[in-house]
Design a protein around this motif. Structure first.
Motif, mmCIF file in Angstrom:
data_model
loop_
_atom_site.group_PDB
_atom_site.id
_atom_site.type_symbol
_atom_site.label_atom_id
_atom_site.label_comp_id
_atom_site.label_asym_id
_atom_site.label_seq_id
_atom_site.Cartn_x
_atom_site.Cartn_y
_atom_site.Cartn_z
ATOM 1 N N LEU A 132 40.305 34.858 12.655
ATOM 2 C CA LEU A 132 40.850 34.182 13.824
ATOM 3 C C LEU A 132 40.605 35.007 15.082
ATOM 4 O O LEU A 132 40.183 34.468 16.118
ATOM 5 C CB LEU A 132 42.349 33.936 13.630
ATOM 6 C CG LEU A 132 43.108 33.359 14.834
ATOM 7 C CD1 LEU A 132 42.523 32.011 15.243
ATOM 8 C CD2 LEU A 132 44.599 33.226 14.508
ATOM 9 N N LEU A 142 40.132 24.042 18.379
ATOM 10 C CA LEU A 142 40.193 25.435 18.820
ATOM 11 C C LEU A 142 39.366 25.624 20.088
ATOM 12 O O LEU A 142 39.704 26.460 20.940
ATOM 13 C CB LEU A 142 39.681 26.349 17.702
ATOM 14 C CG LEU A 142 40.068 27.823 17.756
ATOM 15 C CD1 LEU A 142 41.580 27.998 17.625
ATOM 16 C CD2 LEU A 142 39.368 28.588 16.646
ATOM 17 N N ASN A 166 35.744 26.185 11.569
ATOM 18 C CA ASN A 166 36.878 26.270 12.478
ATOM 19 C C ASN A 166 37.223 24.881 13.001
ATOM 20 O O ASN A 166 36.333 24.043 13.202
ATOM 21 C CB ASN A 166 36.560 27.194 13.651
ATOM 22 C CG ASN A 166 36.432 28.639 13.237
ATOM 23 O OD1 ASN A 166 36.856 29.026 12.149
ATOM 24 N ND2 ASN A 166 35.836 29.450 14.097
ATOM 25 N N PHE A 193 43.585 27.657 11.009
ATOM 26 C CA PHE A 193 42.690 27.319 12.110
ATOM 27 C C PHE A 193 41.348 26.787 11.591
ATOM 28 O O PHE A 193 40.449 26.490 12.381
ATOM 29 C CB PHE A 193 42.443 28.547 13.000
ATOM 30 C CG PHE A 193 41.758 29.695 12.302
ATOM 31 C CD1 PHE A 193 40.388 29.886 12.429
ATOM 32 C CD2 PHE A 193 42.481 30.575 11.513
ATOM 33 C CE1 PHE A 193 39.748 30.929 11.780
ATOM 34 C CE2 PHE A 193 41.855 31.630 10.860
ATOM 35 C CZ PHE A 193 40.487 31.796 10.992
ATOM 36 N N ARG A 194 41.225 26.664 10.262
ATOM 37 C CA ARG A 194 39.995 26.175 9.655
ATOM 38 C C ARG A 194 40.279 24.904 8.856
ATOM 39 O O ARG A 194 41.413 24.658 8.421
ATOM 40 C CB ARG A 194 39.379 27.244 8.743
ATOM 41 C CG ARG A 194 38.884 28.449 9.526
ATOM 42 C CD ARG A 194 38.390 29.580 8.630
ATOM 43 N NE ARG A 194 37.231 29.220 7.820
ATOM 44 C CZ ARG A 194 35.985 29.149 8.278
ATOM 45 N NH1 ARG A 194 35.741 29.380 9.554
ATOM 46 N NH2 ARG A 194 34.983 28.855 7.465
ATOM 47 N N TYR A 210 44.954 30.803 7.383
ATOM 48 C CA TYR A 210 43.660 30.142 7.585
ATOM 49 C C TYR A 210 43.842 28.740 8.150
ATOM 50 O O TYR A 210 42.944 27.898 8.051
ATOM 51 C CB TYR A 210 42.881 30.077 6.268
ATOM 52 C CG TYR A 210 42.239 31.384 5.879
ATOM 53 C CD1 TYR A 210 41.025 31.774 6.427
ATOM 54 C CD2 TYR A 210 42.860 32.244 4.974
ATOM 55 C CE1 TYR A 210 40.431 32.987 6.081
ATOM 56 C CE2 TYR A 210 42.280 33.453 4.625
ATOM 57 C CZ TYR A 210 41.067 33.815 5.174
ATOM 58 O OH TYR A 210 40.492 35.015 4.834
#
Length: 362
Positions: free
Chosen positions: A236, A197, A193, A182-183, A180
């Motif tokens: 993702l 990104l 998010n 990417f959060r 996780y």
């Protein structure tokens, strides 16, 4: 032999690159890997060997700026300077891993202690971040220049070392701090998010044709067996696909003894770029994932039983391929064994009466 990134990188054919390579060779010969921009930071021979064993090329190691700290007051002080707390700074000898954002800025560091401490589950903490560190998309620096080129395939993986192993093969690679990673929390404390990104181009137009960027998500080989990993992967994948990417998942094979495999392990064992594409696929649905998960667990259980029998009779035994798509070697048994094929079938496949066993010695 460690593969180099594609020769399209203009600097690789220059005299400057040749001089740089020679300095790398000299550093390896001397047992120290020095970083010209930070002469006080060196990578000792043991840490250098570990990175190279994980399929990182010299250029990837230098580009990230790995360095070592010792188990002394100077090493502890350096860790405190990097934001690690008093307990972490007393962990002794560590490999220090700079983490870089999409602009190439060093935003944090991770450490890998030679002697790790245990977490709350009594498992070693292989890597640690400074207390309170926030998630960021860590970009492998060797290929960062290609991050904005939507025609270049992109890999998301867990851990800087794995990202650098991918970059050593020429991939643009992003490392996540966990599935996780990417959060993160926004300015109001809400979880969303990471904004960076959206800075990564995932589609575009070239020669009049719209192109979706190929993105490979490559987590460790046990991702299908862990619900939280599968859920993170699907989140993702959804975020990337929504922005136009052509997302593929890669199911890495386990190691020769059934152990978990990471992307660096895959390349270190001789895995190829072409092989990654061969084992990539669209994201599987829940029902397919459950079927594959159960088949893998069944295969591992069968092989464990076979090993136990092997120890009892002193003869190697390997189960025949189960009635699933999970590969396993054919059964091989010696002529002198107290088990006949029917007994072995009952032991290895108690729920399936249709599988026959091979009794030929390879």
């Amino acid at each position: 032999m460690t593969k180099r990134p594609p020769p399209s990188r203009s600097s690789q054919g220059s005299a400057g690159a040749q001089n740089s390579m020679q300095s790398l060779i000299n550093a390896e010969r001397d047992g120290l890997f020095a970083h010209p921009s930070t002469p006080a930071q060196t990578l000792d021979s043991k840490h250098l060997a570990q990175l190279k064993e994980s399929a990182l090329c010299d250029e990837a190691i230098k580009a990230r700026g790995y360095f070592s700290v010792g188990a002394d007051a100077t090493g502890a002080a350096r860790l405190r300077e990097l934001g690690f707390d008093a307990t972490q700074s007393k962990l002794g000898e560590c490999l220090v891993i700079p983490l870089h954002n999409w602009r190439g800025e060093t935003v944090s560091h991770a450490i890998r202690p030679t002697i790790p401490r245990n977490d709350s589950r009594k498992k070693p903490r292989k890597y640690e971040l400074p207390k309170g560190a926030t998630n960021t998309l860590d970009i492998a620096q060797l290929t960062r220049a290609d991050l904005n080129d939507f025609t270049k395939p992109l890999i998301f993986t867990e851990g800087a070392k794995k990202a650098d192993a991918a970059a050593s093969q020429g991939f643009v690679a992003i490392s996540l701090n966990g599935v996780y990673g990417f959060r993160g929390r926004n300015e109001n404390g809400g979880i969303s998010n990471l904004p960076e990104l959206d800075e990564i181009p995932l589609k575009g137009t070239k020669d009049g044709k719209e192109i979706s960027r190929v993105v490979l998500i490559i987590f460790d080989s046990d991702w299908e067996e862990k619900d939280n990993v599968y859920n993170g992967l699907t989140r993702l994948a959804g975020a990337l696909a929504t922005r136009g990417a052509s997302v593929k998942m890669v199911s890495l094979p386990n190691g020769p003894n059934g152990e978990k495999t990471g992307l660096d392990d895959y390349f270190a064992r001789g895995g190829t770029v072409a092989g990654l594409y061969e084992i990539s696929s669209d994201l599987v649905g829940i029902s397919e994932r459950e079927r594959r998960k159960n088949a893998r667990i069944e295969s591992q259980s069968i092989q464990a039983t076979a090993r136990a029998i092997s120890e009892q009779i002193g003869t190697p035994i390997f189960p025949e391929k189960p009635a699933s798509d999970i590969p396993a070697p054919a059964l091989q048994i010696g002529e002198k064994t107290e088990y006949d094929p029917h007994q072995l079938r009952e032991l290895l496949y108690p729920q399936d009466k249709t599988i026959s066993l091979c009794t030929e010695v390879a």
